[in-house]
Design a protein around this motif. Structure first.
Motif, PDB file in Angstrom:
ATOM      1  N   PHE A  46       0.847  -1.197  -0.151  1.00  0.00           N
ATOM      2  CA  PHE A  46      -0.089  -0.022   0.071  1.00  0.00           C
ATOM      3  C   PHE A  46       0.700   1.263   0.000  1.00  0.00           C
ATOM      4  CE2 PHE A  46       0.619  -1.003   4.510  1.00  0.00           C
ATOM      5  CZ  PHE A  46       0.726   0.096   4.909  1.00  0.00           C
ATOM      6  N   GLU A  47       2.110   1.150   0.496  1.00  0.00           N
ATOM      7  CA  GLU A  47       2.762   2.319   0.714  1.00  0.00           C
ATOM      8  C   GLU A  47       3.549   2.749  -0.587  1.00  0.00           C
ATOM      9  OE1 GLU A  47       3.695  -0.611   1.471  1.00  0.00           O
ATOM     10  OE2 GLU A  47       5.906  -1.128   1.138  1.00  0.00           O
ATOM     11  N   LYS A  48       3.427   1.606  -1.667  1.00  0.00           N
ATOM     12  CA  LYS A  48       4.010   2.051  -2.973  1.00  0.00           C
ATOM     13  C   LYS A  48       2.765   2.801  -3.812  1.00  0.00           C
ATOM     14  CE  LYS A  48       8.354   0.277  -3.264  1.00  0.00           C
ATOM     15  NZ  LYS A  48       8.469   0.567  -1.806  1.00  0.00           N
ATOM     16  N   TYR A  50       0.787   4.466  -2.663  1.00  0.00           N
ATOM     17  CA  TYR A  50       0.893   5.915  -2.045  1.00  0.00           C
ATOM     18  C   TYR A  50       1.670   6.789  -2.789  1.00  0.00           C
ATOM     19  CZ  TYR A  50      -2.587   6.157   1.840  1.00  0.00           C
ATOM     20  OH  TYR A  50      -3.538   6.427   2.516  1.00  0.00           O
ATOM     21  N   PHE A  51       2.991   6.109  -2.862  1.00  0.00           N
ATOM     22  CA  PHE A  51       4.020   6.873  -3.342  1.00  0.00           C
ATOM     23  C   PHE A  51       3.978   7.303  -5.053  1.00  0.00           C
ATOM     24  CE2 PHE A  51       6.784   4.571   0.003  1.00  0.00           C
ATOM     25  CZ  PHE A  51       6.176   5.473   0.681  1.00  0.00           C
ATOM     26  N   ASP A  54       1.509  10.043  -4.991  1.00  0.00           N
ATOM     27  CA  ASP A  54       1.786  11.385  -4.821  1.00  0.00           C
ATOM     28  C   ASP A  54       2.960  11.827  -6.063  1.00  0.00           C
ATOM     29  OD1 ASP A  54       0.798  11.794  -2.477  1.00  0.00           O
ATOM     30  OD2 ASP A  54       2.606  10.941  -1.099  1.00  0.00           O
ATOM     31  N   GLU A  55       3.480  10.979  -6.827  1.00  0.00           N
ATOM     32  CA  GLU A  55       3.991  11.689  -7.965  1.00  0.00           C
ATOM     33  C   GLU A  55       3.273  12.198  -8.908  1.00  0.00           C
ATOM     34  OE1 GLU A  55       7.270  11.961  -8.308  1.00  0.00           O
ATOM     35  OE2 GLU A  55       7.721  11.265  -6.429  1.00  0.00           O
ATOM     36  N   LEU A  58      -1.011  15.816  -6.671  1.00  0.00           N
ATOM     37  CA  LEU A  58      -0.525  16.367  -5.321  1.00  0.00           C
ATOM     38  C   LEU A  58      -1.605  17.585  -5.200  1.00  0.00           C
ATOM     39  CD1 LEU A  58       1.658  16.203  -3.141  1.00  0.00           C
ATOM     40  CD2 LEU A  58       2.710  18.147  -4.492  1.00  0.00           C
ATOM     41  N   GLY A  59      -1.999  17.457  -3.924  1.00  0.00           N
ATOM     42  CA  GLY A  59      -2.799  18.343  -3.462  1.00  0.00           C
ATOM     43  C   GLY A  59      -4.265  18.471  -4.200  1.00  0.00           C
ATOM     44  N   GLU A  61      -4.184  17.947  -7.647  1.00  0.00           N
ATOM     45  CA  GLU A  61      -4.129  18.451  -8.792  1.00  0.00           C
ATOM     46  C   GLU A  61      -3.330  17.131  -9.647  1.00  0.00           C
ATOM     47  OE1 GLU A  61      -5.302  20.992 -10.624  1.00  0.00           O
ATOM     48  OE2 GLU A  61      -6.488  22.141  -8.992  1.00  0.00           O
ATOM     49  N   VAL A  62      -3.390  17.433 -11.036  1.00  0.00           N
ATOM     50  CA  VAL A  62      -2.361  16.593 -11.694  1.00  0.00           C
ATOM     51  C   VAL A  62      -0.890  17.240 -11.409  1.00  0.00           C
ATOM     52  CG1 VAL A  62      -1.737  15.385 -13.850  1.00  0.00           C
ATOM     53  CG2 VAL A  62      -4.220  15.956 -13.174  1.00  0.00           C
ATOM     54  N   GLN A  63      -0.035  16.382 -11.006  1.00  0.00           N
ATOM     55  CA  GLN A  63       1.425  17.086 -11.217  1.00  0.00           C
ATOM     56  C   GLN A  63       2.214  16.854 -12.388  1.00  0.00           C
ATOM     57  OE1 GLN A  63       4.831  17.308  -7.939  1.00  0.00           O
ATOM     58  NE2 GLN A  63       3.751  15.483  -7.955  1.00  0.00           N
ATOM     59  N   GLU A  64       1.883  15.266 -12.976  1.00  0.00           N
ATOM     60  CA  GLU A  64       2.916  15.154 -13.845  1.00  0.00           C
ATOM     61  C   GLU A  64       2.059  13.935 -14.569  1.00  0.00           C
ATOM     62  OE1 GLU A  64       4.794  14.755 -16.391  1.00  0.00           O
ATOM     63  OE2 GLU A  64       6.477  15.462 -15.187  1.00  0.00           O
ATOM     64  N   THR A  65       2.043  14.065 -15.913  1.00  0.00           N
ATOM     65  CA  THR A  65       0.850  13.304 -16.645  1.00  0.00           C
ATOM     66  C   THR A  65       1.798  12.330 -17.534  1.00  0.00           C
ATOM     67  OG1 THR A  65       0.897  14.655 -18.590  1.00  0.00           O
ATOM     68  CG2 THR A  65      -0.713  15.104 -16.991  1.00  0.00           C
ATOM     69  N   LEU A  71       7.138   6.969 -13.401  1.00  0.00           N
ATOM     70  CA  LEU A  71       7.918   5.779 -13.041  1.00  0.00           C
ATOM     71  C   LEU A  71       9.425   5.884 -12.810  1.00  0.00           C
ATOM     72  CD1 LEU A  71       5.775   3.722 -15.536  1.00  0.00           C
ATOM     73  CD2 LEU A  71       5.710   3.607 -13.041  1.00  0.00           C
TER      74      LEU A  71
ATOM     75  N   LEU B  96       5.222   9.284   4.917  1.00  0.00           N
ATOM     76  CA  LEU B  96       3.893   8.583   4.544  1.00  0.00           C
ATOM     77  C   LEU B  96       2.896   8.353   5.897  1.00  0.00           C
ATOM     78  CD1 LEU B  96       1.793   7.345   2.651  1.00  0.00           C
ATOM     79  CD2 LEU B  96       2.985   5.088   3.129  1.00  0.00           C
ATOM     80  N   ALA B 136       1.958  19.198   1.054  1.00  0.00           N
ATOM     81  CA  ALA B 136       0.821  19.430   0.476  1.00  0.00           C
ATOM     82  C   ALA B 136      -0.319  18.390   0.873  1.00  0.00           C
ATOM     83  CB  ALA B 136       1.268  19.016  -1.174  1.00  0.00           C
ATOM     84  N   GLN B 166       7.718  21.177  -9.754  1.00  0.00           N
ATOM     85  CA  GLN B 166       6.393  20.658  -9.779  1.00  0.00           C
ATOM     86  C   GLN B 166       5.622  20.647  -8.434  1.00  0.00           C
ATOM     87  OE1 GLN B 166       7.875  17.491 -12.657  1.00  0.00           O
ATOM     88  NE2 GLN B 166       5.853  17.616 -13.164  1.00  0.00           N
ATOM     89  N   LEU B 170       2.325  22.769  -6.405  1.00  0.00           N
ATOM     90  CA  LEU B 170       1.182  22.339  -6.225  1.00  0.00           C
ATOM     91  C   LEU B 170       1.091  22.296  -4.789  1.00  0.00           C
ATOM     92  CD1 LEU B 170       0.549  19.201  -8.575  1.00  0.00           C
ATOM     93  CD2 LEU B 170      -0.388  21.764  -8.652  1.00  0.00           C
ATOM     94  N   ARG B 174      -1.972  24.178  -2.682  1.00  0.00           N
ATOM     95  CA  ARG B 174      -2.608  23.538  -1.523  1.00  0.00           C
ATOM     96  C   ARG B 174      -2.622  24.364  -0.241  1.00  0.00           C
ATOM     97  NH1 ARG B 174      -4.414  18.838   1.229  1.00  0.00           N
ATOM     98  NH2 ARG B 174      -5.593  19.964   3.121  1.00  0.00           N
ATOM     99  N   LYS B 260      -6.526  22.148 -18.251  1.00  0.00           N
ATOM    100  CA  LYS B 260      -6.149  23.332 -17.371  1.00  0.00           C
ATOM    101  C   LYS B 260      -6.104  24.715 -18.119  1.00  0.00           C
ATOM    102  CE  LYS B 260      -3.778  20.387 -14.031  1.00  0.00           C
ATOM    103  NZ  LYS B 260      -2.758  20.346 -13.042  1.00  0.00           N
TER     104      LYS B 260
END
Lengths: 100, 955
Positions: A46-48, A50-51, A54-55, A58-59, A61-65, A71, B96, B136, B166, B170, B174, B260
């Motif tokens: 589960f921690e992965k 999450y990571f 997060d990449e 974030l907050g 909003e899309v951070q990196e598409t 990866l 985390l 964030a 980046q 964000l 936040r 966006k």
């Protein structure tokens, strides 16, 4: 998605279709990382999950598409983890047996 | 890529998770968890220092337990330790844990912030990103306070890595959303805008979100983003599908970024620069053109991404509402989607068309799709889609198609889902009223509504039809005839009986000439329903009966017999009993003249916003209101009180008890709840709960009895009372027959202390005495007031004291409210005052020489920094009194500054915790004209205006 269910809270002016694709992209990322992801991958790592999230987001909003960039970041983190792992393996394995 | 991490996980954790999964029952799971918690607790408490790996493992287990839904009350300290580890993997787990289990324990927050601070300063991009992600994800105010100033620096620093930029963008977004006041605007804003030009698409993607949010509050600071966004958008839109490499998603170039950017542009009006505008229009056209091209892929991802951009483009076109050509094209495109096989697209098309319908350029184009929409209402399988169809029909309705739409909606109502029936009823009622050419159609429609969906016809709807019938004499006869016919149905809805009862009581005479609806027939028809109805309806019918006695003397004997019957005169319900007794007596003792005066026809209702519209707005929430109250079709202002209709009885009644004769079903004369307590004891007694009609809960009763947390509006004199205290700190704030409230206060810098003295003027003890201070609106963030509770009993003749500690956090415009409630002899008393705390209380006088004064005066020369008022003197113009008032107001008086010795000049600084506001003032009396001119200059526009208003009322 392969027995995965996602739930996404958005505001009423948000673009619904692009939100669907956010979910899809996240599944793609999980897929790439775990190799055809399933529920158990997420439970046991589960921690992965999450990571990776997060990449990607974030907050809220899309951070990196870009799949590649996300990866790459995770991969880098894993490499750091590997290094760290090497160093501590001997001791922790011993403890592991007794502890669980 | 290799699934590197799969084997490297913590074995202990994996075993624990398997154990949990193997548990056969909930109890077994809880047992296993408790065992593990005990184990972890003992490890954490043990003497042996744990190594990083074990700590990480246990913290991970705690996290897992938490995610299963159990409370975790320890382990935070260990997680914080992990944060400061140098090993990435430990740090990551620490972050985390903190991100998922935020705890506002102040001690820990300090430690966490410390660790974050170190990581932010570490120049190691991976660590920095972790720290930024954590800020964030938590986004708390404490973190905002600690880091809001650092993050902009990281964001625009030349040497920050792209990924750090980046995350920083964000993260800042936040924090800004959570506490906008903490994020300082500054020179970095200009550089943020230029991130739109960044090479790295990911940086642009993150930056656009930030800019979109920031520019909503500071549109002017970010204006330059328009042209940058347009050129970026144009490059994306015109790029081939492979140009953007990994940012192309299923053959659609950068869909997220495009969406966006289009959203960002919706924060602004159309670009003023013709070249920019031309380029943008070109982009929008390209998107619309692409929608017509054959899809490059059959995958749903392709069409979703493409249509996401298309819908956002249409939103922008609607937002601009200035390009007829684009609007019509957008409408046609949506028209195609209305018949698309994808339900999502049909849903979205209906939704977007709703907003298009309100544009004058596209309203007609939308109307051409009416048949498709009606068809959708009938055939869509998903209720939410049907609801959008109903919304769209409502939005596209105008005089030309109202009859068709209303009849379709009525037809739909017969089979509509229960969840949306009430809303459809409201919509039909509104459309029928708004577009009624002849009111007989309106009456028919509403009666149909009651017939089809009586349970969903709320009071607002049938009150309204009564109002309209009362106000329009051309429809009264028709209404009487129609309700009479409707009532003949063997089973008719109770709402029909109510409407019928009221209308026949008022206008039954208009159809009495016809032997088929002669007075006795009307009466027996109504009375045949009487026994099946609720108390409220029966009460209404009793009023109808007494009106019948007045309208049709020939029914008097029959009706008196009904009233006299034991089932009425001795009815267990006091309201019914009272009506029966009073009506019976009235009909026997009053002469026909008196009866005719008392029971005169109701006067017309004052015109005001339809309460139905207000209800629909409430139902839909503010977000959906736009389609309903767009200016084009409904310019009427939104009256908050629309829900409660005015009652006619107070206007017309000749006798004091007449409100019992009027319709109880119509709201009782609503004495404003707050003023009642303050003004008149007598009113208060009548208004107490004991005297409430026992008519079952009508909406206005709910309105009249605020919950314990609500407080009424300030009493009418509150402003006047407040004004007395602008220039003085001590005195009597309030006094009535029961209670006197005295005030003593002192202020220093941004702090103040106020003593309130509550004196019981009666000889009876007050009970449940509770004065509370309330901060309306934003005031909470502007002013902190600490109060101590006072004793709940105040003996007759006694005085209690309440101490208030006041801190001014930032400038504020409205004073806090003081809500006083108590019981006096069993009757509840409640009123609200304005607490005499105004911004000028935090004035510190400043002495300065003439030269300095003029220099500062000139510095504050922007038009918005100045507020000026010219007004007539309300008091004799005495220089000494004026001086005293100005000093009381708080400013220093500066002599020898103004060349005219008659004039007064003052200076001071308003002290608040957040900032200081320098104030200069000048008062020019003109004794001849008995006028003053007052000029205020401060560095903050609202403060200038507010001070000017406060001070102007003092002379």
């Amino acid at each position: 998605y392969a027995s995965l269910y996602f739930c996404c809270a958005i505001e009423d002016q948000d673009n619904e279709l692009i939100t669907l694709e956010i979910i899809h992209r996240y599944v793609e990322l999980l897929d790439k990382y775990f190799g055809s992801v399933c529920e158990l991958d997420i439970i046991f790592n589960f921690e992965k999950a999450y990571f990776i999230l997060d990449e990607f987001l974030l907050g809220g909003e899309v951070q990196e598409t870009s799949k590649k960039n996300v990866l790459k970041a995770i991969e880098q983190a894993d490499l750091l983890q590997e290094d760290a792992k090497e160093a501590e393996t001997p001791r922790s394995v011993l403890e592991e047996i007794g502890l669980t | 890529m290799p699934a590197v991490s799969k084997g490297d996980g913590m074995r202990g954790l994996a075993v624990f998770i398997s154990d949990i999964r193997n548990c056969k029952s909930k109890e077994a799971e809880i047992k296993r968890i408790n065992k593990e918690l005990a184990n972890i607790r003992s490890k954490f408490k043990g003497d042996k220092a744990l190594d990083g790996y074990s700590k990480k493992k246990y913290v991970c287990k705690l996290l897992f337990i938490f995610l299963l839904g159990h409370d975790i009350d320890f382990g935070h300290m260990e997680a914080v330790n992990l944060l400061s580890s140098n090993k990435y993997t430990e740090k990551q787990i620490g972050y985390l844990f903190i991100s998922v289990l935020v705890n506002s324990n102040s001690e820990l927050i300090r430690l966490i912030n410390n660790a974050i601070k170190n990581d932010l300063a570490s120049r190691n991009p991976t660590f920095m990103c972790l720290a930024l992600h954590c800020i964030a994800n938590v986004g708390s105010r404490e973190m905002g306070e600690a880091f809001a100033a650092d993050i902009p620096r990281i964001l625009v620093a030349g040497d920050s890595m792209d990924s750090v930029k980046q995350s920083a963008a964000l993260c800042l977004l936040r924090l800004y959303k959570a506490s906008p006041d903490l994020v300082p605007m500054g020179e970095w804003t200009a550089r943020v805008v230029h991130l739109l030009n960044d090479q790295h698409m990911g940086v642009v993607t993150a930056a656009v979100s930030l800019i979109t949010c920031l520019c909503k509050k500071n549109p002017d600071d970010f204006k330059t983003c328009i042209s940058l966004a347009v050129s970026r958008l144009s490059r994306i839109v015109s790029s081939a599908s492979t140009d953007l490499q990994d940012y192309t998603y299923y053959f659609v170039p950068a869909p997220w970024l495009s969406v966006k950017l289009l959203r960002l542009l919706q924060c602004y009006p159309p670009p003023e620069d013709a070249a920019v505008k031309g380029r943008l229009v070109e982009c929008l056209e390209t998107v619309l053109n692409k929608a017509q091209e054959p899809p490059k892929s059959k995958k749903v991802q392709h069409s979703n991404a493409k249509n996401a951009i298309l819908f956002e483009t249409i939103s922008l076109i609607i937002h601009y509402d200035s390009e007829p050509n684009l609007l019509v094209r957008a409408c046609n495109q949506l028209g195609q989607f209305l018949q698309h096989r994808e339900t999502n697209l049909r849903y979205l098309a209906l939704e977007s068309m709703c907003t298009l319908a309100s544009s004058e350029f596209s309203h007609e184009a939308v109307k051409t799709h009416i048949d498709t929409v009606i068809n959708a209402l009938k055939t869509e399988r998903d209720v939410s889609v049907r609801q959008r169809a109903a919304d769209l029909l409502y939005a596209m309705c105008d005089r030309s198609n109202a009859k068709q739409i209303v009849s379709e909606m009525l037809r739909y109502l017969e089979t509509a889902d229960y969840a949306i029936r009430e809303e459809i009823v409201l919509k039909v009622a509104i459309l029928a009223e708004k577009y009624a050419v002849d009111y007989s159609w309106y009456v028919d429609t509403i009666l149909n509504l009651i017939r089809i969906a009586g349970d969903y016809v709320s009071e607002e709807v049938w009150y309204r039809v009564l109002q309209i019938v009362t106000n329009r004499d051309d429809v009264q006869g028709y209404a009487a005839k129609t309700v009479f016919e409707a009532l003949q149905a063997p089973a008719c809805h109770e709402n029909m009986v109510k409407v019928g009862g009221y209308i026949l009581g008022e206008f039954g005479n208009l159809i009495a000439g016809d032997p088929r609806s002669s007075p006795p027939v009307q009466f027996s028809l109504l009375h045949s329903k009487f026994h099946l109805c609720s108390v409220a309806t029966r009460a209404l019918l009793l009023s109808t009966y007494i009106k019948f006695i007045n309208l049709f003397p020939e029914t008097k004997a029959t009706i008196q017999a009904v009233l006299r019957a034991g089932s009425q005169l001795r009815n267990a319900d006091v309201e019914l009993q009272q009506r029966a007794v009073e009506y019976l007596t009235l009909s026997s003792v009053a002469s026909t003249d008196v009866l005719a005066t008392v029971l005169e026809e109701m006067p017309p209702f004052p015109e005001r916003e339809s309460s139905i519209l207000a209800k629909l707005k409430r139902k839909k929430g503010p977000g959906a209101g736009s389609a309903l109250d767009d200016g084009r079709r409904d310019p009427s202002s939104n009256d908050i009180n629309g829900g409660v209709e005015p009652t006619p009885s107070t206007v017309s009644t000749p006798s004091p008890s007449a409100d019992l004769l009027g319709l109880r079903a119509a709201p009782p004369p609503a004495a404003p709840p707050a003023s009642a307590g303050a003004g008149n004891l007598l009113v208060d007694v009548f208004d107490g709960p004991a005297a409430q009609p026992s008519l079952g809960p009508t909406p206005e009763e709910a309105f009249l009895s605020p919950g314990p947390e609500d407080i009424g509006p300030p009493i009418p004199e509150a402003d006047e009372l407040l004004n007395k205290f602008v220039c003085k700190n001590n005195g009597v704030l309030f006094e009535n027959q029961l209670l006197q409230i005295g005030v003593k206060s002192e202020f220093r810098q941004n702090l103040g202390r106020m003593y309130l003295f509550y004196g019981n003027k009666t000889s009876v003890q007050f009970q449940n005495f509770s004065p509370t201070v309330v901060h309306p609106g934003d005031l909470q963030t502007q002013l902190a007031v600490q109060t101590k509770r006072v004793a709940a009993q105040v003996d007759g003749g006694a005085q209690v004291q309440q101490v208030l500690n006041i801190e001014c956090l930032r400038d504020f415009l409205t004073p806090p409210l003081l809500s006083v409630r108590f019981r006096y002899g069993g009757a509840p008393q409640a009123f609200t005052l304005k607490l005499p705390v105004t911004i000028n209380k935090f004035f510190q006088p400043t002495e300065m020489a003439a030269q300095d004064f003029f220099q500062r005066w000139k510095q504050l020369s922007l038009p918005q920094q100045e507020a000026q008022k010219i007004f007539k003197a309300n008091h004799p113009m005495d220089a000494e009194v004026t001086k005293a008032k100005l000093l009381g107001f708080g400013s220093a008086l500066l002599d020898n500054v103004d060349p005219n010795p008659e004039n007064f000049v003052g200076a001071g600084i308003i002290q608040t915790k957040a900032l200081q506001v320098g104030c200069l003032l000048r008062l020019e009396p003109n004794a001849q004209a008995q006028m003053y001119r007052l000029t205020l200059r401060t560095s903050k526009e609202p403060v200038s205006r507010h001070l000017c208003e406060l001070l102007a009322q003092q002379f």
